[in-house]
Design a protein around this motif. Structure first.
Motif, PDB file in Angstrom:
ATOM      1  N   LYS A  38       9.695  -8.129  -1.194  1.00 24.66           N
ATOM      2  CA  LYS A  38       9.839  -7.086  -0.166  1.00 24.66           C
ATOM      3  C   LYS A  38       9.350  -5.733  -0.698  1.00 24.66           C
ATOM      4  O   LYS A  38       8.651  -4.996   0.004  1.00 24.66           O
ATOM      5  N   GLU A  41       5.599  -5.816  -0.777  1.00 25.41           N
ATOM      6  CA  GLU A  41       5.039  -5.714   0.579  1.00 25.41           C
ATOM      7  C   GLU A  41       5.148  -4.276   1.085  1.00 25.41           C
ATOM      8  O   GLU A  41       4.203  -3.747   1.683  1.00 25.41           O
ATOM      9  N   THR A  42       6.301  -3.651   0.852  1.00 25.14           N
ATOM     10  CA  THR A  42       6.476  -2.258   1.261  1.00 25.14           C
ATOM     11  C   THR A  42       5.460  -1.371   0.545  1.00 25.14           C
ATOM     12  O   THR A  42       4.835  -0.497   1.156  1.00 25.14           O
ATOM     13  N   ARG A  44       2.561  -2.295  -0.658  1.00 26.26           N
ATOM     14  CA  ARG A  44       1.244  -2.606  -0.101  1.00 26.26           C
ATOM     15  C   ARG A  44       1.028  -1.869   1.206  1.00 26.26           C
ATOM     16  O   ARG A  44      -0.032  -1.302   1.460  1.00 26.26           O
ATOM     17  N   GLN A  45       2.067  -1.870   2.060  1.00 24.91           N
ATOM     18  CA  GLN A  45       1.969  -1.181   3.350  1.00 24.91           C
ATOM     19  C   GLN A  45       1.817   0.332   3.138  1.00 24.91           C
ATOM     20  O   GLN A  45       1.031   0.988   3.845  1.00 24.91           O
ATOM     21  N   ASN A  46       2.570   0.887   2.200  1.00 22.43           N
ATOM     22  CA  ASN A  46       2.443   2.323   1.906  1.00 22.43           C
ATOM     23  C   ASN A  46       1.037   2.673   1.434  1.00 22.43           C
ATOM     24  O   ASN A  46       0.443   3.662   1.874  1.00 22.43           O
ATOM     25  N   ALA A  48      -1.690   0.955   2.045  1.00 27.08           N
ATOM     26  CA  ALA A  48      -2.600   0.781   3.177  1.00 27.08           C
ATOM     27  C   ALA A  48      -2.527   1.989   4.108  1.00 27.08           C
ATOM     28  O   ALA A  48      -3.569   2.490   4.578  1.00 27.08           O
ATOM     29  N   SER A  49      -1.312   2.469   4.384  1.00 28.80           N
ATOM     30  CA  SER A  49      -1.191   3.636   5.275  1.00 28.80           C
ATOM     31  C   SER A  49      -1.771   4.882   4.623  1.00 28.80           C
ATOM     32  O   SER A  49      -2.399   5.715   5.297  1.00 28.80           O
ATOM     33  N   GLU A  52      -5.494   4.638   5.001  1.00 32.09           N
ATOM     34  CA  GLU A  52      -5.876   4.976   6.374  1.00 32.09           C
ATOM     35  C   GLU A  52      -5.818   6.482   6.596  1.00 32.09           C
ATOM     36  O   GLU A  52      -6.718   7.072   7.204  1.00 32.09           O
TER      37      GLU A  52
END
Length: 167
Positions: A38, A41-42, A44-46, A48-49, A52
């Motif tokens: 988890k 994944e968090t 990775r999302q951070n 990615a954001s 962006e």
């Protein structure tokens, strides 16, 4: 029990260790791998954001730079137009001043020419008056003296000498 010489294996002990290993594996999977996954994944999302957001900021910056370049080009064109207008006005002003100076010079020359003509006429008139007076004086001197030629010549020479001294 299996005897392999220096190494002996006990089935009960092996079975207990295997079960303990499976229980430990389940516990590690439930309490360690799940949260770590988890967290990963968090993360990775951070990331990615953030990528962006960075891409969005880069695009906005490129747009801003393009706008600034456009405004700078417009300012350069406007500056060039202002300089051209100022140059044209300076040339027009220069031509106007030259024209006025030429007109003033022509007017002054005409006035000077007229003044010279008037002064010349006055001088001629004064000379005529003096000549008339001198002629009368000469005639009276000639009449006063004897009319012989030598005396008359001497009288005229004296008169011319007197007139020369006056002028």
């Amino acid at each position: 029990m299996i005897d392999l010489g220096a190494l002996t294996l006990e089935w009960g002990s092996m079975l207990f260790q295997f079960i303990a290993f499976l229980i430990l594996l389940v516990i590690v999977r439930k309490f360690a791998v799940g949260p770590v996954t988890k967290i990963m994944e968090t993360r990775r999302q951070n990331i990615a954001s953030e990528i962006e957001a960075a891409e969005k900021n880069r695009k906005e910056s490129e747009g801003f730079i393009a706008e600034q370049r456009r405004l700078l080009d417009e300012a350069r064109q406007e500056t060039k137009a202002i300089l051209e207008r100022a140059s044209k006005q300076a040339q027009d002003e220069e031509a106007r001043i030259k024209h006025e100076a030429l007109e003033a010079a022509a007017r002054i020359k005409a006035e000077a020419t007229a003044e010279i003509a008037r002064e010349t006429e006055k001088a001629k008139e004064e000379l005529r008056k003096q000549m008339a007076g001198l002629s009368v004086m000469l005639a009276s001197k000639i009449i006063e003296k004897e009319l012989d030629e030598a005396t008359q010549k001497e009288t005229i020479d004296q008169f011319l000498k007197q007139v020369g001294d006056r002028l």
